[in-house]
Design a protein around this motif. Structure first.
Motif, short mmCIF file in Angstrom:
data_model
loop_
_atom_site.label_atom_id
_atom_site.label_comp_id
_atom_site.label_asym_id
_atom_site.label_seq_id
_atom_site.Cartn_x
_atom_site.Cartn_y
_atom_site.Cartn_z
N UNK A 268 35.06 47.47 -58.32
CA UNK A 268 34.67 47.47 -59.10
C UNK A 268 34.20 46.01 -59.77
N UNK A 269 33.85 44.87 -59.77
CA UNK A 269 33.38 43.75 -60.30
C UNK A 269 31.90 43.14 -61.76
N UNK A 270 32.49 42.85 -63.08
CA UNK A 270 31.77 42.84 -63.65
C UNK A 270 31.52 41.18 -64.00
N UNK A 271 31.12 41.13 -63.83
CA UNK A 271 30.74 39.41 -63.43
C UNK A 271 29.87 39.28 -64.63
N UNK A 272 29.80 38.33 -65.71
CA UNK A 272 28.95 37.49 -67.19
C UNK A 272 28.13 36.26 -66.90
N UNK A 273 27.08 36.00 -67.16
CA UNK A 273 26.85 35.21 -67.11
C UNK A 273 26.41 34.58 -64.98
N UNK A 274 25.61 35.17 -64.74
CA UNK A 274 25.55 35.30 -63.69
C UNK A 274 24.20 35.73 -62.79
N UNK B 167 37.56 47.20 -61.13
CA UNK B 167 38.93 46.04 -60.66
C UNK B 167 39.02 45.53 -61.49
N UNK B 168 38.18 44.39 -62.09
CA UNK B 168 37.97 43.30 -62.36
C UNK B 168 36.51 42.24 -63.26
N UNK B 169 37.11 41.63 -63.83
CA UNK B 169 35.72 40.87 -65.01
C UNK B 169 36.05 39.34 -64.63
N UNK B 170 35.42 38.77 -64.68
CA UNK B 170 34.79 37.23 -64.42
C UNK B 170 34.32 37.20 -66.43
N UNK B 171 35.04 36.31 -67.02
CA UNK B 171 34.47 36.39 -68.08
C UNK B 171 33.30 34.71 -68.02
N UNK B 172 32.10 34.51 -68.74
CA UNK B 172 31.87 33.76 -68.08
C UNK B 172 30.11 33.52 -69.83
#
Length: 263
Positions: A9-15, A87-92
């Motif tokens: 599971x990945x959280x992706x901001x500004x997507x 499991x992961x994060x994209x900071x954006x």
């Protein structure tokens, strides 16, 4: 290459579009479950629906304002509840306004600080307990070439994104023993809506056509063209995946060879 992210599971901001969406798409195509977020409700729900249709994997869309700490907290809480893990994060986050030093007030500086630097601090703070519970994971910040080579008309970005890069480097050392990797990803000139906006602003300042401005920019790229979001997305998915398990504290540049710095 098997990225080994199926079911993660990945959280992706500004997507809702652009670089964030490009990374979310590559994660989803490789079997991950993705929680995408943007402050634009209509755009993020459309992006989520279309992404799920393209990839056949679970995608959920959330409304989140990166300049609002409470909104970030709610996004991470909702996504972690809906998916059961992180499991992961994209900071954006969107970039601060264009301009040079004399045009900015204290309020402009504070707004840029809140949007660009504090959004990164808050996203990481909220996700860390979930990454620790999962036994590790990855954090990726989307930053700018301005952290290595300051850009004249992007003063606020130069300053604030450099802070995000330093934050990531510091965290990479602190969190390594917990199996949490932290890296930065720098786009060069990638053919996104944001890039078109920058081209338009530069063209207007010079009194030339936007196509002429793009052609001038491409002359400075060794590969001779703007990058495609797909190319950037693949790099981001790799850094977030176990395939990059020995990479942390790094800053990868995806720019067609444009930057002149050697570090």
């Amino acid at each position: 290459m098997d990225l080994q992210i199926e079911g993660k599971v990945f959280l992706v901001a500004g997507a809702s579009r652009g670089l964030g969406l490009a990374i979310a798409e590559q994660l989803s195509l490789n079997g991950a479950r993705v929680a995408i977020a943007s402050r634009n409700a209509e755009a993020i729900f459309v992006a989520g629906r279309e992404l799920a249709e393209r990839t056949g994997n679970l995608v959920k869309a959330y409304v989140m304002d990166a300049s609002d700490g409470a909104s970030i907290t709610q996004w991470v809480a909702d996504a972690s509840r809906d998916f059961g893990r992180v499991d992961g994060l994209v900071v954006n986050a969107g970039g601060p306004p264009l301009g040079q030093f004399d045009v900015f007030s204290d309020e402009d500086w504070q707004a840029a600080f809140n949007l660009t630097l504090m959004s990164a601090v808050r996203m990481v703070r909220e996700c860390l307990p979930h990454l620790r519970k999962a036994g590790g994971g990855a954090i990726l910040t989307l930053t700018s070439s301005s952290v290595k080579e300051p850009i004249d008309f992007l003063l606020l970005s130069n300053v604030m994104r450099s802070g995000v890069t330093s934050l990531a480097k510091s965290l990479s050392k602190q969190l390594a023993s917990e199996n949490i990797r932290v890296n930065n990803l720098i786009p060069g000139l990638i053919a996104t809506d944001r890039m078109q906006s920058l081209d338009r602003a530069q063209a207007a300042a010079k009194g030339i056509d936007i196509i002429e401005q793009r052609h001038a920019n491409e002359q400075n790229i060794p590969l001779g063209r703007y990058g495609e979001p797909l190319e950037f997305g693949k790099a981001g998915a790799f850094l977030l995946s176990p395939a990059a398990s020995y990479i942390t504290g790094a800053t990868l540049v995806v720019d067609g060879g444009t930057m002149k710095t050697v570090w």
